[in-house]
Enzyme design. Structure first.
Site, PDB file in Angstrom:
ATOM      1  N   LYS A  78       4.511  -6.891 -10.486  1.00  0.00           N
ATOM      2  CA  LYS A  78       3.568  -7.263 -11.548  1.00  0.00           C
ATOM      3  C   LYS A  78       3.956  -8.612 -12.131  1.00  0.00           C
ATOM      4  CE  LYS A  78       2.729  -2.501 -13.026  1.00  0.00           C
ATOM      5  NZ  LYS A  78       1.323  -2.333 -12.696  1.00  0.00           N
ATOM      6  N   ASP A 107       9.386  -1.225  -5.395  1.00  0.00           N
ATOM      7  CA  ASP A 107       9.080  -0.671  -6.713  1.00  0.00           C
ATOM      8  C   ASP A 107       7.947  -1.551  -7.227  1.00  0.00           C
ATOM      9  OD1 ASP A 107       8.870  -0.165  -9.426  1.00  0.00           O
ATOM     10  OD2 ASP A 107      10.990   0.325  -9.627  1.00  0.00           O
ATOM     11  N   HIS A 108       6.735  -1.020  -7.205  1.00  0.00           N
ATOM     12  CA  HIS A 108       5.592  -1.911  -7.426  1.00  0.00           C
ATOM     13  C   HIS A 108       5.605  -2.558  -8.817  1.00  0.00           C
ATOM     14  CE1 HIS A 108       3.712   1.689  -9.200  1.00  0.00           C
ATOM     15  NE2 HIS A 108       3.040   0.826  -9.928  1.00  0.00           N
ATOM     16  N   LYS A 117       8.534   4.488  -2.749  1.00  0.00           N
ATOM     17  CA  LYS A 117       9.171   5.429  -3.671  1.00  0.00           C
ATOM     18  C   LYS A 117       8.581   6.823  -3.449  1.00  0.00           C
ATOM     19  CE  LYS A 117       6.701   6.300  -7.759  1.00  0.00           C
ATOM     20  NZ  LYS A 117       6.492   6.282  -9.175  1.00  0.00           N
ATOM     21  N   ASP A 137      10.150  10.246 -11.633  1.00  0.00           N
ATOM     22  CA  ASP A 137       8.934   9.531 -11.237  1.00  0.00           C
ATOM     23  C   ASP A 137       8.840   8.142 -11.867  1.00  0.00           C
ATOM     24  OD1 ASP A 137       6.439   9.505  -9.868  1.00  0.00           O
ATOM     25  OD2 ASP A 137       5.407   9.771 -11.787  1.00  0.00           O
ATOM     26  N   LYS A 183       3.225  11.482 -19.730  1.00  0.00           N
ATOM     27  CA  LYS A 183       1.812  11.649 -19.407  1.00  0.00           C
ATOM     28  C   LYS A 183       1.108  12.292 -20.593  1.00  0.00           C
ATOM     29  CE  LYS A 183       2.183  11.993 -14.420  1.00  0.00           C
ATOM     30  NZ  LYS A 183       1.415  10.758 -14.167  1.00  0.00           N
ATOM     31  N   ARG A 206      -0.887  11.138  12.064  1.00  0.00           N
ATOM     32  CA  ARG A 206      -1.237  12.178  13.039  1.00  0.00           C
ATOM     33  C   ARG A 206      -2.733  12.256  13.286  1.00  0.00           C
ATOM     34  NH1 ARG A 206       1.618  16.845   9.816  1.00  0.00           N
ATOM     35  NH2 ARG A 206       0.242  15.809   8.348  1.00  0.00           N
ATOM     36  N   GLU A 224       1.229   6.981 -20.201  1.00  0.00           N
ATOM     37  CA  GLU A 224      -0.024   7.204 -19.481  1.00  0.00           C
ATOM     38  C   GLU A 224      -0.874   8.166 -20.299  1.00  0.00           C
ATOM     39  OE1 GLU A 224       0.650   7.418 -14.865  1.00  0.00           O
ATOM     40  OE2 GLU A 224       2.195   8.550 -15.903  1.00  0.00           O
ATOM     41  N   HIS A 263      11.012   2.516 -12.270  1.00  0.00           N
ATOM     42  CA  HIS A 263      10.294   1.470 -13.003  1.00  0.00           C
ATOM     43  C   HIS A 263      10.992   1.078 -14.312  1.00  0.00           C
ATOM     44  CE1 HIS A 263       7.375   2.439 -10.090  1.00  0.00           C
ATOM     45  NE2 HIS A 263       6.763   3.404 -10.725  1.00  0.00           N
TER      46      HIS A 263
HETATM   47  N1  LIG Z   1      -0.692   6.902  -3.440  1.00  0.00           N
HETATM   48  C1  LIG Z   1      -0.086   6.120  -4.325  1.00  0.00           C
HETATM   49  O1  LIG Z   1      -0.703   5.520  -5.210  1.00  0.00           O
HETATM   50  C2  LIG Z   1       1.412   5.930  -4.277  1.00  0.00           C
HETATM   51  C3  LIG Z   1       2.034   5.203  -5.294  1.00  0.00           C
HETATM   52  C4  LIG Z   1       3.403   4.995  -5.227  1.00  0.00           C
HETATM   53  C5  LIG Z   1       4.115   5.509  -4.154  1.00  0.00           C
HETATM   54  N2  LIG Z   1       3.493   6.231  -3.196  1.00  0.00           N
HETATM   55  C6  LIG Z   1       4.294   6.746  -2.092  1.00  0.00           C
HETATM   56  O2  LIG Z   1       3.750   6.255  -0.876  1.00  0.00           O
HETATM   57  C7  LIG Z   1       3.855   7.240   0.151  1.00  0.00           C
HETATM   58  C8  LIG Z   1       2.461   7.529   0.687  1.00  0.00           C
HETATM   59  O3  LIG Z   1       1.641   7.967  -0.359  1.00  0.00           O
HETATM   60  P1  LIG Z   1       0.196   8.600  -0.088  1.00  0.00           P
HETATM   61  O4  LIG Z   1      -0.349   8.938  -1.413  1.00  0.00           O
HETATM   62  O5  LIG Z   1      -0.595   7.753   0.827  1.00  0.00           O
HETATM   63  O6  LIG Z   1       0.624   9.942   0.661  1.00  0.00           O
HETATM   64  P2  LIG Z   1      -0.248  10.965   1.429  1.00  0.00           P
HETATM   65  O7  LIG Z   1      -1.702  10.619   1.358  1.00  0.00           O
HETATM   66  O8  LIG Z   1       0.196  12.320   1.000  1.00  0.00           O
HETATM   67  O9  LIG Z   1       0.314  10.807   2.912  1.00  0.00           O
HETATM   68  C9  LIG Z   1       0.096   9.685   3.721  1.00  0.00           C
HETATM   69  C10 LIG Z   1      -0.132  10.149   5.148  1.00  0.00           C
HETATM   70  O10 LIG Z   1       1.053  10.703   5.681  1.00  0.00           O
HETATM   71  C11 LIG Z   1       0.715  11.683   6.644  1.00  0.00           C
HETATM   72  N3  LIG Z   1       1.452  12.927   6.410  1.00  0.00           N
HETATM   73  C12 LIG Z   1       1.337  13.752   5.350  1.00  0.00           C
HETATM   74  N4  LIG Z   1       2.165  14.815   5.479  1.00  0.00           N
HETATM   75  C13 LIG Z   1       2.803  14.636   6.633  1.00  0.00           C
HETATM   76  C14 LIG Z   1       3.770  15.396   7.330  1.00  0.00           C
HETATM   77  N5  LIG Z   1       4.255  16.531   6.840  1.00  0.00           N
HETATM   78  N6  LIG Z   1       4.197  14.944   8.505  1.00  0.00           N
HETATM   79  C15 LIG Z   1       3.729  13.796   8.987  1.00  0.00           C
HETATM   80  N7  LIG Z   1       2.791  13.049   8.398  1.00  0.00           N
HETATM   81  C16 LIG Z   1       2.342  13.453   7.220  1.00  0.00           C
HETATM   82  C17 LIG Z   1      -0.741  11.995   6.496  1.00  0.00           C
HETATM   83  O11 LIG Z   1      -1.424  11.506   7.619  1.00  0.00           O
HETATM   84  P3  LIG Z   1      -1.740  12.448   8.867  1.00  0.00           P
HETATM   85  O12 LIG Z   1      -2.038  13.803   8.342  1.00  0.00           O
HETATM   86  O13 LIG Z   1      -2.892  11.770   9.500  1.00  0.00           O
HETATM   87  O14 LIG Z   1      -0.485  12.398   9.665  1.00  0.00           O
HETATM   88  C18 LIG Z   1      -1.166  11.227   5.269  1.00  0.00           C
HETATM   89  O15 LIG Z   1      -2.427  10.665   5.403  1.00  0.00           O
HETATM   90  C19 LIG Z   1       4.540   8.438  -0.494  1.00  0.00           C
HETATM   91  O16 LIG Z   1       5.918   8.343  -0.276  1.00  0.00           O
HETATM   92  C20 LIG Z   1       4.259   8.260  -1.981  1.00  0.00           C
HETATM   93  O17 LIG Z   1       5.252   8.854  -2.781  1.00  0.00           O
HETATM   94  C21 LIG Z   1       2.161   6.447  -3.222  1.00  0.00           C
END
Ligand SMILES: NC(=O)c1ccc[n+]([C@@H]2O[C@H](COP(=O)([O-])OP(=O)(O)OC[C@H]3O[C@@H](n4cnc5c(N)ncnc54)[C@H](OP(=O)(O)O)[C@@H]3O)[C@@H](O)[C@H]2O)c1
Length: 512
Positions: A207, A202-203, A173, A260, A365, A67, A241, A265
């Site tokens: 690995k 599933d990262h 995930k 989680d 954790k 967005r 962790e 994993h």
């Molecule tokens: N971060 C990690 O290391 C990690 C690891 C494993 C899995 N994941 C998974 O990967 C996915 C993304 O993770 P992330 O950490 O990047 O998430 P995030 O930063 O919370 O969200 C990614 C983007 O989605 C958009 N967003 C957030 N809430 C929204 C809503 N209600 N409606 C529409 N767009 C929305 C936002 O962009 P805008 O506000 O610009 O729209 C945000 O920048 C998640 O499912 C998470 O569980 C993440």
């Protein structure tokens, strides 16, 4: 100086299963949630590293979307800044310029149909300008709450229909939060995509050390004959962790350790250790065998959950010499939260290979250190003729997933000297030292596999559903219980109840 392995790869690529012939065809990776943390920290650095290694075609493109309002230029700048922060360092400006020419951005709101018309138009322009032949990899990197909107709109607006190429979708995930929601998400995806197009990531499976479990078991003749109930006493799978929830309290309150870490994993590690040898390394053979293990898991009964599952939550304590606060005092955590930050399970796979061999899985954790490993503890020698007979010193094969990736075998040896004293020693293989090169990041491997259409290292719909089904009695019992959650001091190996789960003569948790 080239290592032996690199020389071997160059001279005899077929023999070493070289990745150089694994470059991806021209395609566009469409990232939903492109302004987010995962895109910055993992996806763009992984794609850039693949590009730098010549594993992506020159027309390779990324269409970022979320967005936030940005133009292409701003998106490129932001991604460059992410590379500085999260990349491997030493970015070559020419390579970056060439990579960045393929980065595009289109703002969109997941629930707004008109956004998808604009995305489709942009994709068509990219196909024309960069020769990506309608090859599209959609990547859901938003919070899961918006997956349904995005998947449905991709279907309605026919973004997933390609006349000349392929389309696939990667789903991050968590994949559901229980059996019903995982099933619902599967059905939604399967309304729009066929199972072959769906890549549930599933990262852990990306690995190198996890893939090495397959190599250890099936590329060597000496392990399989003893990889069964006759020789193995029990198996411990740990993902510990030392950090707490950091700034993810809001997310973690809805998840907990079982959802989680264990459902995804640790279950993946469990299936890799317990599976039968597949007939080949093709995706369905491997995934069939892994799924069979899950089908063999003895059902957990909700009225006797305490016999096979333990939860805990960290209280304040000290980790690495630093005082840390309790989970309930973390930001965005309910001060009366009963979310588990530690979970341990005892599982049995009821089949010929594993009958009555317990598998202990634990994750938590604020444990003493960050370590993931699988420890295969063998039975003791049937008759000990030596006086020192510590029952815990049985032969153990440890597969270290992270950090310090490698494999070690513990066995007993005679101590030097006139008397006949024996004590445990370790034979050690270290992944980094032996191969002399950096392991590819898990996201590099998995993104490349998805672009190449190889789903071996991704979860299939039935695997995800069965794994949730196994855990439902535990999730329900914990959710419906009025009992206080057991606490453990931060910096310890979990609650006392976890010790009771495993303890048996000759059996206790390792402290890796
Ligand atoms: N971060 C990690 O290391 C990690 C690891 C494993 C899995 N994941 C998974 O990967 C996915 C993304 O993770 P992330 O950490 O990047 O998430 P995030 O930063 O919370 O969200 C990614 C983007 O989605 C958009 N967003 C957030 N809430 C929204 C809503 N209600 N409606 C529409 N767009 C929305 C936002 O962009 P805008 O506000 O610009 O729209 C945000 O920048 C998640 O499912 C998470 O569980 C993440």
């Amino acid at each position: 100086m080239r290592t032996t392995v690199e020389r071997e790869e160059r001279e005899n690529p077929l023999k070493t299963g070289l990745r150089l012939d694994r470059s991806a065809p021209p395609c566009t990776v469409v990232i939903f949630g492109a302004s987010g943390d995962l895109t910055r920290r993992k996806l763009i650095p992984a794609l850039f590293n693949l590009f730098e290694q010549d594993l992506l075609a020159s027309g390779f493109s990324v269409l970022g979307s979320s967005r936030s309002r940005m133009d292409h230029q701003k998106f490129r700048q932001e991604m460059r800044a992410s590379m500085e922060e999260y990349g491997n360092g030493g970015i070559d400006d020419n390579v970056w310029r060439s990579f960045a020419e393929g980065l595009f951005y289109e703002p969109s709101d997941p629930s707004d149909p008109a956004s998808y018309d604009r995305l489709l138009k942009r994709l068509q322009e990219i196909d024309q300008e960069r020769g990506t032949s309608e090859n599209r990899l959609f990547y859901l990197s938003t919070p899961p709450s918006v997956y349904a909107d995005i998947i449905s709109r991709i279907g309605e607006k026919k973004l997933g229909h390609s006349q000349t190429g392929w389309t696939r979708i990667v789903v991050e995930k968590p994949f559901g939060r229980d059996y019903a929601s995982a099933r619902e998400l599967n059905q939604l995806l399967q309304n729009v995509f066929s199972e072959e197009q769906i890549y549930r990531i599933d990262h852990y499976l990306g690995k190198e050390t996890v893939q090495n479990i397959l190599a250890l078991r099936f590329a060597n003749g000496i392990f399989e004959p003893i990889w069964n109930r006759r020789y193995i006493n029990h198996i411990q799978i740990t993902a510990a962790e030392s950090i707490g929830v950091e700034d993810r309290g809001g997310y973690y309150e809805q998840a907990g350790a079982l959802r989680d870490m264990i459902q995804n994993h640790l279950f993946q590690l469990f299936t890799l250790v317990a599976m039968e040898p597949p007939v080949s390394l093709d995706a369905e053979s491997v995934r069939d065998e892994k799924t069979k293990v899950l089908r063999a898991v003895r059902p957990l009964s909700s009225d006797r959950v305490h016999e096979h599952a333990v939860r805990g939550q960290y209280a304040d304590g000290s980790v690495g010499g630093r005082r840390v606060r309790a989970y309930r005092s973390e930001d965005r955590v309910d001060p009366a939260s009963r979310t588990e930050t530690f979970a341990a399970l005892k599982l049995y796979a009821d089949n010929w290979r594993w009958a009555e061999v317990p598998f202990f899985l634990r994750s938590g954790k604020r444990l003493p250190r960050r370590v993931s490993e699988i420890a295969i503890q063998f039975r003791r020698a049937p008759h000990l003729i030596f006086t020192e007979s510590d029952p815990y010193d049985a032969n153990t094969l440890v597969l270290r997933i992270q950090p310090d990736e490698g494999i070690s075998l513990k066995f007993r040896a005679k101590m030097p000297g006139q008397s006949f004293h024996v004590r445990p020693v370790h034979m050690d293989f270290q992944y980094g030292a032996s191969f002399g090169k950096r392991s590819a990041d898990a996201y590099e491997r998995l993104l490349l596999d998805a672009m190449l259409g190889d789903p071996t290292l991704f979860a299939r719909s039935d695997m995800v559903e069965i794994s949730w089904k196994i855990l439902m009695p535990v999730l329900e019992a914990w959710e419906n219980s009025d009992e206080e959650i057991p606490f453990y001091p931060a910096g310890s190996w979990g609650p006392r109840e976890a010790d009771e789960l495993i303890e048996f003569p000759g059996r206790r948790w390792r402290m890796p």
